[in-house]
Design an enzyme around this catalytic site. Structure first.
Site, PDB file in Angstrom:
ATOM      1  N   GLY A  62       0.770  -1.236   0.000  1.00  0.00           N
ATOM      2  CA  GLY A  62       0.000   0.000   0.000  1.00  0.00           C
ATOM      3  C   GLY A  62       0.800   1.284   0.000  1.00  0.00           C
ATOM      4  N   GLU A 115       3.875   3.959   5.970  1.00  0.00           N
ATOM      5  CA  GLU A 115       2.677   3.115   5.816  1.00  0.00           C
ATOM      6  C   GLU A 115       1.614   3.847   5.014  1.00  0.00           C
ATOM      7  OE1 GLU A 115       0.948   0.271   6.702  1.00  0.00           O
ATOM      8  OE2 GLU A 115       1.307  -0.169   8.822  1.00  0.00           O
ATOM      9  N   ASP A 116       0.739   3.089   4.356  1.00  0.00           N
ATOM     10  CA  ASP A 116      -0.353   3.726   3.609  1.00  0.00           C
ATOM     11  C   ASP A 116      -1.418   4.287   4.546  1.00  0.00           C
ATOM     12  OD1 ASP A 116      -1.234   1.179   4.417  1.00  0.00           O
ATOM     13  OD2 ASP A 116      -2.105   0.657   2.476  1.00  0.00           O
ATOM     14  N   ASP A 148      -5.587   1.999  10.366  1.00  0.00           N
ATOM     15  CA  ASP A 148      -7.022   1.750  10.505  1.00  0.00           C
ATOM     16  C   ASP A 148      -7.263   1.229  11.926  1.00  0.00           C
ATOM     17  OD1 ASP A 148      -9.669   1.420   9.308  1.00  0.00           O
ATOM     18  OD2 ASP A 148      -9.241  -0.713   9.174  1.00  0.00           O
ATOM     19  N   LYS A 206      -7.236   6.836  10.039  1.00  0.00           N
ATOM     20  CA  LYS A 206      -8.675   6.743  10.339  1.00  0.00           C
ATOM     21  C   LYS A 206      -8.808   6.566  11.851  1.00  0.00           C
ATOM     22  CE  LYS A 206     -10.175   3.751   6.515  1.00  0.00           C
ATOM     23  NZ  LYS A 206     -10.801   2.440   6.261  1.00  0.00           N
ATOM     24  N   PHE A 228     -14.090   3.495   3.157  1.00  0.00           N
ATOM     25  CA  PHE A 228     -13.126   2.604   2.521  1.00  0.00           C
ATOM     26  C   PHE A 228     -12.588   3.298   1.278  1.00  0.00           C
ATOM     27  CE2 PHE A 228     -11.159  -0.834   0.302  1.00  0.00           C
ATOM     28  CZ  PHE A 228     -10.517  -1.486   1.343  1.00  0.00           C
ATOM     29  N   VAL A 229     -11.294   3.553   1.270  1.00  0.00           N
ATOM     30  CA  VAL A 229     -10.691   4.339   0.193  1.00  0.00           C
ATOM     31  C   VAL A 229      -9.748   3.494  -0.663  1.00  0.00           C
ATOM     32  CG1 VAL A 229     -10.890   6.577   1.341  1.00  0.00           C
ATOM     33  CG2 VAL A 229      -8.922   5.125   1.829  1.00  0.00           C
ATOM     34  N   ASP A 265      -5.654  -0.486  -2.131  1.00  0.00           N
ATOM     35  CA  ASP A 265      -6.404  -1.404  -2.979  1.00  0.00           C
ATOM     36  C   ASP A 265      -7.739  -1.817  -2.385  1.00  0.00           C
ATOM     37  OD1 ASP A 265      -5.174  -3.041  -0.853  1.00  0.00           O
ATOM     38  OD2 ASP A 265      -6.013  -4.723  -1.971  1.00  0.00           O
ATOM     39  N   ARG A 287      -4.814   0.241  -7.141  1.00  0.00           N
ATOM     40  CA  ARG A 287      -3.625   0.873  -6.544  1.00  0.00           C
ATOM     41  C   ARG A 287      -3.037   1.939  -7.459  1.00  0.00           C
ATOM     42  NH1 ARG A 287      -2.098  -2.283  -2.078  1.00  0.00           N
ATOM     43  NH2 ARG A 287      -2.434  -4.522  -2.279  1.00  0.00           N
TER      44      ARG A 287
HETATM   45  P1  IMP Z   1      -4.816  -1.902  10.324  1.00  0.00           P
HETATM   46  O1  IMP Z   1      -3.872  -3.005  10.699  1.00  0.00           O
HETATM   47  O2  IMP Z   1      -6.255  -2.255  10.654  1.00  0.00           O
HETATM   48  O3  IMP Z   1      -4.423  -0.552  10.854  1.00  0.00           O
HETATM   49  O4  IMP Z   1      -4.874  -1.861   8.763  1.00  0.00           O
HETATM   50  C1  IMP Z   1      -3.862  -1.421   8.009  1.00  0.00           C
HETATM   51  C2  IMP Z   1      -3.979  -1.990   6.607  1.00  0.00           C
HETATM   52  O5  IMP Z   1      -5.326  -2.226   6.201  1.00  0.00           O
HETATM   53  C3  IMP Z   1      -3.459  -0.965   5.648  1.00  0.00           C
HETATM   54  O6  IMP Z   1      -2.057  -1.083   5.485  1.00  0.00           O
HETATM   55  C4  IMP Z   1      -4.252  -1.244   4.398  1.00  0.00           C
HETATM   56  O7  IMP Z   1      -3.595  -2.215   3.594  1.00  0.00           O
HETATM   57  C5  IMP Z   1      -5.564  -1.794   4.875  1.00  0.00           C
HETATM   58  N1  IMP Z   1      -6.635  -0.777   4.873  1.00  0.00           N
HETATM   59  C6  IMP Z   1      -7.228  -0.182   5.937  1.00  0.00           C
HETATM   60  N2  IMP Z   1      -8.171   0.688   5.573  1.00  0.00           N
HETATM   61  C7  IMP Z   1      -8.179   0.680   4.221  1.00  0.00           C
HETATM   62  C8  IMP Z   1      -8.940   1.396   3.225  1.00  0.00           C
HETATM   63  O8  IMP Z   1      -9.814   2.245   3.490  1.00  0.00           O
HETATM   64  N3  IMP Z   1      -8.645   1.086   1.935  1.00  0.00           N
HETATM   65  C9  IMP Z   1      -7.695   0.181   1.569  1.00  0.00           C
HETATM   66  N4  IMP Z   1      -6.964  -0.494   2.455  1.00  0.00           N
HETATM   67  C10 IMP Z   1      -7.202  -0.252   3.772  1.00  0.00           C
HETATM   68 MG    MG Z   2      -4.332  -3.560   1.498  1.00  0.00          MG
END
Ligand code: IMP
Ligand code: MG
Length: 181
Positions: free
Chosen positions: A42, A99-100, A103, A132, A153-154, A160, A166
């Site tokens: 990402g 990081e992208d 969440d 987020k 969700f983006v 992706d 992407r």
């Molecule tokens: P976390 O571990 O829940 O913080 O999630 C992180 C990963 O979830 C990111 O590196 C993304 O790959 C994916 N992710 C979370 N939200 C989104 C979104 O809105 N769109 C696309 N990928 C997301």
């Molecule tokens: Mg992803």
């Protein structure tokens, strides 16, 4: 193609990344041999643009890992997988994780803990393209944030939905859960 509503244009993204790059350049000016670690897949666009906006006394070393917490869906699976976690010896260095999006915070938290444990970094910070905050499940505070967004969700600019979109140069909200329309 699914319906994708633009949230941040390519231009708006570039402007914000230039600001972040300035801030990071100032903060890292006195730090020796910084290592930037991009979290694939990402962070691909964000990392490529961010590093070109960073200028420090010592040149950057760039490394990659691949972590995954989402399956094919728009909800996190809850466990962090490590398909590629092959880093050289970066003990006692100044590490910046790129990081992208943060969440639930699970991926970020996992990786920061891993790096601290494995490499005892001199400094350890994280730059994220998106945050987020309303979705947080575990504590994880980025040091540099491109944009804070609501619980949407983006896709695009590296992010992706089931490995698609992407390549979009802008960030968009995926409408109707990815159904065409
Ligand atoms: P976390 O571990 O829940 O913080 O999630 C992180 C990963 O979830 C990111 O590196 C993304 O790959 C994916 N992710 C979370 N939200 C989104 C979104 O809105 N769109 C696309 N990928 C997301
Ligand atoms: Mg992803």
């Amino acid at each position: 193609m699914a319906n994708i509503k633009e949230i941040y244009s390519a231009q708006v993204i570039q402007k914000r990344i230039a600001e972040l790059g300035k801030e990071i350049s100032a903060d890292y000016q006195q730090l020796e041999k910084p290592v930037v670690i991009g979290v694939m897949k990402g962070a691909l666009c964000f990392l490529a643009d961010l590093v070109r906006n960073i200028s420090t006394a010592d040149p950057l070393q760039i490394e990659f890992v691949r972590l995954a917490s989402y399956g094919g869906a728009t909800e996190s699976s809850g466990t962090v997988q490590t398909p590629y976690l092959d880093l050289p010896n970066i003990r006692n260095r100044n590490i910046l994780v790129v990081e992208d999006i943060i969440d639930s915070g699970r991926t970020g938290r996992f990786f920061l803990d891993y790096l601290r444990d494995q490499f005892k970094p001199k400094t350890l910070r994280m730059a994220v393209f998106l945050d987020k905050p309303s979705r947080r499940v575990v504590d994880c505070q980025p040091d540099y944030t491109g944009f804070k967004i609501n619980d949407l969700f983006v896709v695009g600019y590296g992010l992706d939905y089931a490995e698609n979109y992407r390549e979009l140069p802008f960030l968009g909200e995926l409408q109707n859960g990815g159904e065409a329309g």
